[in-house]
Every structure is written in C-alpha cells, then in structure tokens.
Scaffold this motif. Structure first.
Motif, PDB file in Angstrom:
ATOM      1  N   LYS A  88      31.457   1.209  81.518  1.00  0.00           N
ATOM      2  CA  LYS A  88      31.093   2.539  80.796  1.00  0.00           C
ATOM      3  C   LYS A  88      29.835   3.235  80.908  1.00  0.00           C
ATOM      4  O   LYS A  88      29.617   4.295  81.222  1.00  0.00           O
ATOM      5  N   LEU A  89      28.502   2.277  81.074  1.00  0.00           N
ATOM      6  CA  LEU A  89      27.457   2.770  81.345  1.00  0.00           C
ATOM      7  C   LEU A  89      27.157   2.713  82.827  1.00  0.00           C
ATOM      8  O   LEU A  89      25.912   3.088  83.213  1.00  0.00           O
ATOM      9  N   GLY A  90      28.024   2.483  83.504  1.00  0.00           N
ATOM     10  CA  GLY A  90      27.814   2.376  85.097  1.00  0.00           C
ATOM     11  C   GLY A  90      27.445   1.339  85.590  1.00  0.00           C
ATOM     12  O   GLY A  90      26.671   1.337  86.839  1.00  0.00           O
ATOM     13  N   LEU A  91      27.051   0.107  84.982  1.00  0.00           N
ATOM     14  CA  LEU A  91      26.581  -1.046  85.403  1.00  0.00           C
ATOM     15  C   LEU A  91      27.578  -1.900  86.243  1.00  0.00           C
ATOM     16  O   LEU A  91      28.688  -1.824  85.993  1.00  0.00           O
ATOM     17  N   GLN A  92      26.900  -2.668  87.325  1.00  0.00           N
ATOM     18  CA  GLN A  92      28.010  -3.586  87.854  1.00  0.00           C
ATOM     19  C   GLN A  92      27.114  -4.895  87.980  1.00  0.00           C
ATOM     20  O   GLN A  92      25.862  -5.038  87.912  1.00  0.00           O
ATOM     21  N   ALA A  93      27.768  -5.824  88.276  1.00  0.00           N
ATOM     22  CA  ALA A  93      27.320  -7.110  88.568  1.00  0.00           C
ATOM     23  C   ALA A  93      26.408  -7.351  89.599  1.00  0.00           C
ATOM     24  O   ALA A  93      26.459  -6.540  90.534  1.00  0.00           O
ATOM     25  N   VAL A  94      25.376  -8.201  89.565  1.00  0.00           N
ATOM     26  CA  VAL A  94      24.624  -8.552  90.746  1.00  0.00           C
ATOM     27  C   VAL A  94      25.040  -9.185  91.520  1.00  0.00           C
ATOM     28  O   VAL A  94      25.818 -10.330  91.448  1.00  0.00           O
ATOM     29  N   LYS A  95      24.946  -8.660  92.838  1.00  0.00           N
ATOM     30  CA  LYS A  95      25.552  -9.469  93.938  1.00  0.00           C
ATOM     31  C   LYS A  95      24.635 -10.609  94.351  1.00  0.00           C
ATOM     32  O   LYS A  95      23.353 -10.774  94.001  1.00  0.00           O
ATOM     33  N   LYS A  96      25.024 -11.733  95.051  1.00  0.00           N
ATOM     34  CA  LYS A  96      24.612 -12.882  95.573  1.00  0.00           C
ATOM     35  C   LYS A  96      23.528 -12.558  96.380  1.00  0.00           C
ATOM     36  O   LYS A  96      22.286 -13.313  96.364  1.00  0.00           O
ATOM     37  N   GLU A  97      23.366 -11.664  97.233  1.00  0.00           N
ATOM     38  CA  GLU A  97      22.065 -11.109  98.129  1.00  0.00           C
ATOM     39  C   GLU A  97      21.154 -10.623  97.143  1.00  0.00           C
ATOM     40  O   GLU A  97      19.941 -10.425  97.623  1.00  0.00           O
ATOM     41  N   GLN A  98      21.333  -9.698  96.239  1.00  0.00           N
ATOM     42  CA  GLN A  98      20.363  -9.195  95.214  1.00  0.00           C
ATOM     43  C   GLN A  98      19.610 -10.200  94.258  1.00  0.00           C
ATOM     44  O   GLN A  98      18.708  -9.754  93.751  1.00  0.00           O
ATOM     45  N   GLU A  99      20.008 -11.356  94.338  1.00  0.00           N
ATOM     46  CA  GLU A  99      19.502 -12.243  93.543  1.00  0.00           C
ATOM     47  C   GLU A  99      18.087 -12.899  93.866  1.00  0.00           C
ATOM     48  O   GLU A  99      17.973 -13.131  95.116  1.00  0.00           O
ATOM     49  N   ILE A 100      17.036 -13.061  92.943  1.00  0.00           N
ATOM     50  CA  ILE A 100      15.870 -13.359  93.526  1.00  0.00           C
ATOM     51  C   ILE A 100      15.282 -14.647  92.673  1.00  0.00           C
ATOM     52  O   ILE A 100      15.410 -14.569  91.422  1.00  0.00           O
ATOM     53  N   ILE A 101      15.169 -15.661  93.338  1.00  0.00           N
ATOM     54  CA  ILE A 101      14.857 -16.973  92.425  1.00  0.00           C
ATOM     55  C   ILE A 101      13.435 -17.152  92.498  1.00  0.00           C
ATOM     56  O   ILE A 101      12.768 -17.214  93.457  1.00  0.00           O
ATOM     57  N   LEU A 102      12.651 -17.298  91.345  1.00  0.00           N
ATOM     58  CA  LEU A 102      11.181 -17.312  91.149  1.00  0.00           C
ATOM     59  C   LEU A 102      11.051 -19.095  90.855  1.00  0.00           C
ATOM     60  O   LEU A 102      11.679 -19.229  89.767  1.00  0.00           O
ATOM     61  N   VAL A 103      10.163 -19.565  91.658  1.00  0.00           N
ATOM     62  CA  VAL A 103      10.067 -20.979  91.554  1.00  0.00           C
ATOM     63  C   VAL A 103       8.369 -21.052  91.163  1.00  0.00           C
ATOM     64  O   VAL A 103       7.589 -20.484  91.968  1.00  0.00           O
TER      65      VAL A 103
END
Length: 104
Positions: A88-103
């Motif tokens: 309803k708010l126009g949000l969508q799931a994060v794609k694998k390419e958009q993920e950032i992993i902080l170490v």
C-alpha cells in the motif's frame, strides 16, 4: 498283641476337616480368593498407570505441536499483513544486488 490294622489317614483328615472345620476352610478359601484378587487388581493398576504415562507424554507432544503451529500461523499472518501494508505504501523487497553487508 498288636493289630496290624491300618487307618486310612488321608480319609480321616479329610473327614475331620469337612465335619468340624467348615468355617476354617471357608475362611481359608476366602483368603486365597482375596489374595488372587489383590494380585490381579495390582497388575491391572500397574498396566493402567503405564498406559496413563504414555498418554500424558503423547498429550504433551501434541500440545507442543499445537503451540508451534499457532506460532507459525501467527508469524505467517503477520508477514502477510506487513507485506500488505508495504505494498500500500509502495515499498518493495530489497533485491540481492542492493544488499550491503558491513563487516567490522
């Protein structure tokens, strides 16, 4: 002079028991019946107690499964609600390419 007359000892004892000790024989019989009944009831009680223990364990397992199923159902329904509000708010799931992993 001694006579070699033999008395039927077995018959004498049986006659004595049946003619003079009828109450004692009846009581003896009742004691034996009572003892057998006590052993039988104890055996049945032990069997039923063991069966009750198994049924309690089965009941506990089923209750645990039911609780887990309720939690799973609640979790899925919450996820569906979140997805509904997000769409309803126009949000969508994060794609694998958009993920950032902080170490760190």
């Amino acid at each position: 002079m001694m006579s070699n007359e033999r008395y039927p000892l077995r018959q004498v004892i049986l006659d004595d028991l049946t003619s003079h000790n009828k109450v004692a024989l009846l009581l003896l019989l009742l004691v034996i019946v009572s003892a057998v009944a006590t052993v039988w009831v104890t055996h049945k009680t032990r069997l039923l107690t063991a069966e009750q223990g198994k049924l309690i364990q089965t009941n506990n397992k089923l209750q645990n499964q039911f609780i887990h199923l309720q939690l799973e159902e609640k979790s899925r329904s919450q996820r569906i609600q979140v997805e509904g509000v997000a769409s309803k708010l126009g949000l969508q799931a994060v794609k694998k390419e958009q993920e950032i992993i902080l170490v760190r």
